[in-house]
Structures are given as C-alpha cells and as structure tokens.
Scaffold this motif. Structure first.
Motif, PDB file in Angstrom:
ATOM      1  N   ALA A   1      -3.800  -1.207  -0.358  1.00  0.00           N
ATOM      2  CA  ALA A   1      -4.594  -0.629   0.426  1.00  0.00           C
ATOM      3  C   ALA A   1      -6.160  -0.407   0.923  1.00  0.00           C
ATOM      4  CB  ALA A   1      -4.612   0.864   0.075  1.00  0.00           C
TER       5      ALA A   1
ATOM      6  N   GLY B   1       2.266   2.097  -3.027  1.00  0.00           N
ATOM      7  CA  GLY B   1       1.018   2.860  -3.844  1.00  0.00           C
ATOM      8  C   GLY B   1      -0.186   1.952  -4.478  1.00  0.00           C
TER       9      GLY B   1
ATOM     10  N   SER C   1      -8.963   6.964  -3.187  1.00  0.00           N
ATOM     11  CA  SER C   1      -8.428   7.906  -4.695  1.00  0.00           C
ATOM     12  C   SER C   1      -8.041   7.536  -5.381  1.00  0.00           C
ATOM     13  CB  SER C   1      -8.238   9.395  -3.541  1.00  0.00           C
ATOM     14  OG  SER C   1      -6.636   8.205  -2.913  1.00  0.00           O
ATOM     15  N   GLN C   2      -7.544   6.487  -5.743  1.00  0.00           N
ATOM     16  CA  GLN C   2      -6.415   6.310  -6.512  1.00  0.00           C
ATOM     17  C   GLN C   2      -8.223   5.073  -7.250  1.00  0.00           C
ATOM     18  OE1 GLN C   2      -4.301   4.277  -3.777  1.00  0.00           O
ATOM     19  NE2 GLN C   2      -2.829   3.734  -5.422  1.00  0.00           N
TER      20      GLN C   2
ATOM     21  N   GLU D   1      -9.905   5.075   2.063  1.00  0.00           N
ATOM     22  CA  GLU D   1      -9.936   6.836   1.191  1.00  0.00           C
ATOM     23  C   GLU D   1      -8.452   6.614   0.386  1.00  0.00           C
ATOM     24  OE1 GLU D   1     -10.708  10.670   3.247  1.00  0.00           O
ATOM     25  OE2 GLU D   1     -11.969   9.115   4.598  1.00  0.00           O
ATOM     26  N   ARG D   2      -7.204   6.327   0.843  1.00  0.00           N
ATOM     27  CA  ARG D   2      -6.775   5.936  -0.064  1.00  0.00           C
ATOM     28  C   ARG D   2      -6.303   5.556  -1.187  1.00  0.00           C
ATOM     29  NH1 ARG D   2      -0.352   5.105   1.500  1.00  0.00           N
ATOM     30  NH2 ARG D   2      -0.473   7.121   2.203  1.00  0.00           N
TER      31      ARG D   2
ATOM     32  N   ALA E   1      -3.445   0.038  -5.070  1.00  0.00           N
ATOM     33  CA  ALA E   1      -4.405   0.053  -4.414  1.00  0.00           C
ATOM     34  C   ALA E   1      -5.356  -0.697  -3.712  1.00  0.00           C
ATOM     35  CB  ALA E   1      -5.581   1.358  -5.647  1.00  0.00           C
TER      36      ALA E   1
ATOM     37  N   GLU F   1      -8.471   5.894   6.492  1.00  0.00           N
ATOM     38  CA  GLU F   1      -7.418   6.539   5.934  1.00  0.00           C
ATOM     39  C   GLU F   1      -7.414   5.613   4.962  1.00  0.00           C
ATOM     40  OE1 GLU F   1      -4.426   7.965   8.550  1.00  0.00           O
ATOM     41  OE2 GLU F   1      -6.021   9.632   9.334  1.00  0.00           O
ATOM     42  N   TRP F   2      -7.131   4.175   4.827  1.00  0.00           N
ATOM     43  CA  TRP F   2      -6.788   3.577   3.857  1.00  0.00           C
ATOM     44  C   TRP F   2      -7.568   2.692   2.709  1.00  0.00           C
ATOM     45  CZ3 TRP F   2      -1.976   2.688   2.107  1.00  0.00           C
ATOM     46  CH2 TRP F   2      -0.800   2.824   3.787  1.00  0.00           C
TER      47      TRP F   2
ATOM     48  N   GLU G   1      -7.959   5.157  11.328  1.00  0.00           N
ATOM     49  CA  GLU G   1      -6.525   4.234  10.398  1.00  0.00           C
ATOM     50  C   GLU G   1      -7.042   3.302   9.220  1.00  0.00           C
ATOM     51  OE1 GLU G   1      -2.445   2.111  10.054  1.00  0.00           O
ATOM     52  OE2 GLU G   1      -3.580   1.225  10.757  1.00  0.00           O
TER      53      GLU G   1
ATOM     54  N   ALA H   1       0.623  -1.625  -0.151  1.00  0.00           N
ATOM     55  CA  ALA H   1      -0.130  -0.123   0.035  1.00  0.00           C
ATOM     56  C   ALA H   1       0.736   1.264  -0.385  1.00  0.00           C
ATOM     57  CB  ALA H   1      -0.954  -0.398   1.305  1.00  0.00           C
TER      58      ALA H   1
END
Length: 606
Positions: free
Chosen positions: A449, A444, A487-488, A483-484, A446, A480-481, A477, A441
C-alpha cells in the motif's frame, strides 16, 4: 441372488406393497385370514390364488410351502408365478433352472423377470444377453431394470447410460438418483473449469436429484446435499441433512456436522460428532479432534488422534504430528513426520520440511522439497523458492526468483505480489508494478500500500504550499493508500500521512501520525513531531523527541539539539550534539554542524 426390488414388483401384485409389521396384531390376523382364503381357493383350483399364496409363502421364507403352489400356477400359465418360482429356485441355489423360469415369464411380458434374467446373464459375463433382457425390462418402465441397464452401459462407457439412469431415478430409484446427481455434479465442475455458462443450471439439477435420493434415505446423497447447501450459506438446512446422513452411519457427514457446529461456536457438540466419525475411521475427524486437543494444550491426546488419522490413511495426520513436534522443539521427530507426509505427496508437509532443513542450514536439502511442494501447487513453497533464489544474488537466480514470485502472485500470494511489484519498479515497468502492488495492497500488505501510494504520489503535479488553518482539500487516491498503510502500522506511511496533514494545516492530525510513528520507532516521525512541537512553542518537548531521533541516528535531529543547547547557553552539550550531527550526516547537515561545532568550541575556549 438377493430378493430384487420391493415386494410389489417382485411378486407382481400390489397386495404386498405394504408388508405387515410383526407387532401389529390386526394386520397379522388379517393376513392369516387372507392366507386361509387363498389356500381354500387354491385347493379348489383357482390359479390366481395359487400364485398369490405361493408369493405370500415365499415372502415369509417358507420355500417348501411356496414351491408347489408356484409350480402349479406356473403350469397353468401364470407369468407372475413363473417369475416368483425363479426367485425361489435362485434362493435354493438352482440358478440355471431359475433362469429358465425367468425366461418363460419374461417372454410372457414380465418386466421383473426380464430384470432378474438380465442380472443372471451379467453375473455370468454374458453382457449381450444381459443387455437384451435388461432393456426389455427397462422399456416396460421397470425402475430396477432401467438402473441395471444404466449400470451395465456405464461400465462399458456407453453414452446412453445417463438416459436410463435418469429414467430409473424418475421412477423413484434412489441409487440411480444419487449416481445421476454425481454424474451431473462432475460435469458441472468440469464445465465450470472450462468457463461454460450452464454450470449453475447443472448444479441445480444435481441438487434436485440429491434431494430425491436423500429424501428416500440415501445417506451419501444427504451428505452431498448438505455440502451444496453449506457452500451456498444455507447452514441450518445443511446441518439437518448432515445430521440425517450421520445418524444413518455416514462418517463424513458426522465430520462435516462437527465442523459446522465448531464454526457456530459449539465446540463440545462438534467434538461429539468428530469422535463418532473418527471411531468409524474418518481421518479428517481424527485430525480435527487432534487439533482441538492441541489447542487445549492436551498434546498427548492430540498426538494420539493425529496417529489415528494417519492410520486411517489421512496424510494430514503425519503433517500435523510434524507441526506438533516442531512446536515442542522436537525437531528430529518433526522432520521424521514431515518426511513421511511429504513422501506421501503432502505438499504443505514438503514445504514445512524444506523450511526445517533451511533453518538447520541445509540449503541443498531444502531446495528440492520446496520445488516438489511448489510443483504440487503449494503457493507458500513457490514464494519460499523465490526467497531462496533471491538470496543467492546472481542475475540468473534473480530471474528464477522472479518467476517463482510471479507464480505465487498469480495464485493470490500477497507478499509474492509485493516482490514482483518491487522488481517491476526496479526494471522501470511502472504499469506492471502498479498492477502487482494493487493486488498485494488489496490483499492486506502495508508495504505494498505504501509503495503503491509513492508511485501514485510521484505522478501528482506539485501543489502550492498551504498555510495553517487553510481549508482541507479532497483526498487523492495516493493519500488513501498512505492512510491504509499507516493504519496498518507502516511507519514511513504514518510519517507521510503526517506530512500531508501538516501541509493541509491540520496540525492535530499531523501530530497524531508523527507520534504514532515515533512511538513505533520511526526516527523521522520523532524528528517531524519535534519540528511540529517547536513550531507550536513546545521546544522542551520537541527536544525530547529530537533526542530520541538523534539516538536512532537522525543527523538533522542532532543538529537541532545542538542549536537548542547553544541557545540555552549549554555550550558543551551543544558541541556534543554538533559532533554527533557531523558523524551522522548527510553532507549538508555535517557541513552546518561542523561550522556550529567550531563556533561553540571557540566560545568555550575564549
């Protein structure tokens, strides 16, 4: 033997430290006057004048005029004349006689003669005698003697070589400074690999001696100094040293300067320096020119430069030719060039060849090339081997796949780390899985993540249901993962982020993520967006999204559509969607849809 050292040490008089420039009429006239004065003094029997006059004539190349003066001064006991007579005789080809005069001068204390005599013995293979005389010269502070002694000791593997190389460097010998810097540089790299603490200090010392040699015009030292500065981010000064080295004819510096200019956005100037380096035989520069022309679509010119790189001994040339042919669909030629580079040990060419064979259905032929590339350190090949083994499906092959994935993951391969994480999750080793998923993750991925978020999400205690309009809570947390990953462009993560937003009562945020997922093809996103719109009173728009979801195979969306059309009185359309829901499932949906379909059928037949 070539003239050894500068004029001052060769002729043992400071009078010749600054040689006259032919174009400087004043200095030429002054030297002529000095020569006349010395000649008159020599004719009057002045021994020092004979020695200096002989040295002047020797420097000028007038051996016939110099020899009688030097012989006369030597006969009178002048050691400088004895040394210079040895130089003269050596230039005439009388090496043994030259050595005799050097011995006389060296015994009399001439460091330059001891150096020359040491060199003479080394050329004849008499290393003990060479070491003796070179040590005599070096211990008197003679830079050339110290360097020659260091070179001899280094050739033998004697640990004392570095001390004499340092002495020569500290006395201004530029080649000694360069070689000392290289030795320190190599030691710093070795100790860095072993985890020693003094690597930084050694690099700083190496840089100091590179600077010393470069300042005295050593082009390779300037190249290495430029590389150190570039690595440190001091690009402007690095460029200056590369330029200095390149102008002195160092092709590698011209190539490095080209890359520096390219990275600064000046492709045209970069091409000029690459061209200069490539014409001097630098294969890396030829490859860079090939890549530049390939980017411009000038494939014939690119191919020509790749061939030039290959001719210069750079295996990247053959590899790049393979890439160029593969891009153009010339598979046969691509395979030929990949093979050439792969047989020469190019690991990425071996990997590319294996991929090409695999695409052609030759799994048996691909595997050994993947193995060869992976064993040579290709991270991509190790990952590809993992895929190859995993595709075979047996328990033994799955174990082999995991080992290759782990090897690639350890080298930083993101997708390999993801596969290891998935395997560890499957085995129930959540701690190891989390570690690998975090690596992937962070690199990069997705998918990694998202999977990491699901692992963390499963550990969270259940939260009470939120009402619309309730204040938002602090993000965890796992959110947050999610959302990461969202967003990808990860669709399931987008749906999950939408669900979390809806649970917080943030309808706008939820709708945004559901819509993004739905538009990317997520049937769950489309279904949830429909629910949200229906709850907000926009049932017609909700039906549009449910239709999209149902067409993609979402059973609950089909059931919702059946209910919508039933309420509207469009019983036939409602029955059609109910039939669809029965087919799509899952079981609870099929059961409800079947009851609704039967009810609608009764209404239609009543």
């Amino acid at each position: 033997m070539d003239v050894m050292g500068d004029k001052a040490t060769l002729f043992e008089t400071g009078r010749f430290v600054q040689p006259s420039e032919p174009g400087d009429a004043g200095e030429v006239a002054e030297e002529a006057v000095e020569e006349v004065r010395r000649r008159l003094a020599a004719e009057a029997g002045d021994v020092e004048a004979m020695s200096v006059l002989g040295a002047m004539l020797l420097r000028r190349g007038d051996l016939d005029g110099a020899e009688p003066q030097l012989r006369a001064a030597t006969a009178a006991g002048d050691r400088a004349a004895a040394n210079n007579l040895g130089v003269l005789l050596h230039q005439r080809g009388y090496a043994d006689e030259a050595a005799g005069w050097w011995r006389i001068a060296a015994v009399a204390g001439s460091a330059a003669a001891a150096h020359a005599l040491g060199r003479h013995h080394r050329e004849r293979g008499d290393e003990p005698a060479a070491e003796y005389w070179l040590r005599q010269s070096a211990e008197q502070g003679h830079a050339l003697g110290a360097y020659a002694l260091a070179d001899l000791l280094e050739h033998r593997g004697d640990p004392g070589a570095e001390a004499w190389m340092r002495t020569a460097a500290e006395h201004g010998h530029r080649e000694a400074a360069y070689r000392l810097a290289r030795a320190i540089d190599r030691r710093a790299a070795l100790e860095g690999e072993e985890g020693a603490d003094n690597g930084v200090e050694l690099l700083a010392e190496a840089e100091q001696f590179y600077r010393q040699a470069a300042a005295r015009g050593h082009r390779r030292a300037a190249l290495h100094l430029g590389a150190i500065l570039e690595k440190r981010g001091e690009l402007k000064e690095a460029g200056r040293w590369y330029l200095t080295s390149a102008k002195d004819g160092e092709a590698r510096a011209a190539c490095a300067l080209g890359f520096l200019l390219r990275d600064a956005g000046d492709t045209e100037s970069a091409a000029v320096w690459w061209l200069r380096a490539a014409q001097d035989g630098d294969g890396n520069a030829a490859n860079a020119l090939g890549a530049l022309h390939a980017e411009r679509g000038e494939t014939q010119t690119a191919e020509r430069w790749y061939r030039a790189a290959m001719d210069a001994g750079d295996d990247n040339g053959a590899y790049n030719l393979g890439l160029l042919c593969a891009e153009q669909g010339r598979t046969g030629q691509a395979e030929q060039w990949y093979r050439r580079a792969a047989y020469a040990g190019h690991r990425e060419a071996a990997n590319a060849l294996a991929i090409l064979l695999l695409q052609g259905g030759d799994t048996t032929g691909a595997e050994p090339w993947f193995s060869k590339a992976a064993e040579a350190g290709s991270v991509d090949a190790a990952f590809n081997l993992g895929i190859l083994y995993a595709g075979r499906g047996t328990e033994e092959d799955e174990g082999s796949a995991l080992r290759w994935y782990e090897r690639a993951a350890a080298a930083g391969h993101t997708e390999a780390a993801l596969q290891v994480g998935i395997a560890r999750l499957r085995d129930g080793d959540e701690q190891a899985a989390e570690r690998h998923l975090r690596c992937a993750a962070g690199g990069g991925s997705a998918e990694a993540a998202y999977r990491l978020a699901t692992v963390l999400d499963a550990r969270r205690p259940p939260e009470p249901a939120h009402e619309l309009g309730e204040p938002a809570h602090e993000r965890t947390e796992c959110e947050e993962w999610y959302e990461r990953a969202a967003s990808q462009g990860h669709r399931r993560a987008q749906v999950r982020v939408g669900m979390l937003a809806a649970a917080r009562g943030d309808v706008v945020e939820a709708a945004r993520w559901y819509r993004e997922a739905a538009e990317a093809g997520s049937r769950n996103g489309a279904f949830n967006l429909g629910l949200l719109l229906a709850r907000e009173g926009s049932e017609p728009e909700a039906a549009v999204w449910w239709t999209r979801a149902a067409d993609a195979g979402h059973g609950r969306a089909a059931l919702r559509l059946a209910l919508v059309y039933a309420r509207r009185g469009e019983l036939a359309e409602g029955q059609r969607w109910a039939d669809r829901a029965v087919t799509l499932g899952p079981a609870e949906v099929s059961e409800r849809a079947e009851r609704l379909r039967d009810a609608l059928r009764q209404e239609l037949t009543a």
